[in-house]
Design a protein around this motif. Structure first.
Motif: not given
Length: 239
Positions: A51, A81, A121
């Motif tokens: 991520r 995130t 996202t």
């Protein structure tokens, strides 16, 4: 997993970091690569859960090591995130920095990055994805694409048109009207339109089956056959 893929006649596969090929486990990645070669199944990509943003460049080497051992030409990563409308300027900058540095590391060993096209996202819309790729500004970063949840066929095809020049991989599944899983043929009209657009680019794309109804392995061969029909006369590979 590989037995299911091979038996279904699929030509390529993306190996996930969450179950089958953990980051940093080069021994497992090397074994999986050898088994793919033995079965004649191409490794399309390494599906990481890196991520960018919350994770920084220091977290990427293990991901990269597994991709190299696996022989993957591409690593799928996630753009943070937080959704594009909720992200702060600093969160966005962090995603850009981490993506750019991961791309630099990957490029050094001849591997590209593909951004997961997903809600929650910075790649949750076509516009946000294009803006992020422009900010990252690295030729080794492109994007995956999949049908956004809840869009009609026409809206979905328009969404793809916006990002089409930067798409290298498509996740193939049929959900409707929201996240209800349907057989692939249930949205055959949509997928025929998708593959026509991809063919029109003149570039190769990987078309990867992502979901089947009830996660039933017995359905993979059925869905693979449906994908083959939809890809008939298209210059694409399904996996």
């Amino acid at each position: 997993m590989l037995d299911v893929v091979a038996a279904a006649g699929l030509s390529c596969v993306e190996w996930g970091a969450d179950v089958h090929v953990p980051p940093g486990d080069r021994a497992t990645a090397t074994l999986v690569r050898a088994r793919c070669l033995d079965r004649g199944v191409r490794v399309a990509s390494y599906g990481s859960y890196f991520r960018a943003g919350p994770q920084g460049p220091e977290d990427f080497p293990d991901v990269l090591a597994s991709a190299v051992a696996l022989g993957a030409p591409r690593i799928r990563i996630w753009a943070g995130t937080v959704g594009s409308t909720a992200a702060t300027a600093e969160q966005r900058r962090a995603v850009v920095r981490a993506t750019r540095e991961a791309a630099r590391q990957a490029a050094d060993v001849g591997i590209e990055l593909g951004l997961e096209y997903h809600s929650g996202t910075l790649t949750d819309t076509a516009a946000s994805t294009l803006a992020l790729l422009d900010d990252v500004g690295h030729p080794g970063v492109r994007t995956y694409w999949q049908p956004p949840v809840g869009m009609t066929d026409e809206e979905t095809l328009d969404d793809l048109r916006q990002v089409l020049p930067l798409v290298d991989t498509v996740h193939v599944f049929s959900w409707w009207p929201r996240q209800e899983r349907l057989p692939l043929d249930a949205r055959g009209r949509l997928w025929r339109g998708v593959f026509a657009l991809l063919r029109g680019t003149g570039r190769h794309h990987d078309a990867l089956l992502e979901f089947v109804v009830d996660d039933d392995e017995a359905r993979v061969a059925v869905e693979a056959a449906a994908l083959t029909r939809l890809l008939a006369n298209e210059h694409l590979l399904g996996g």
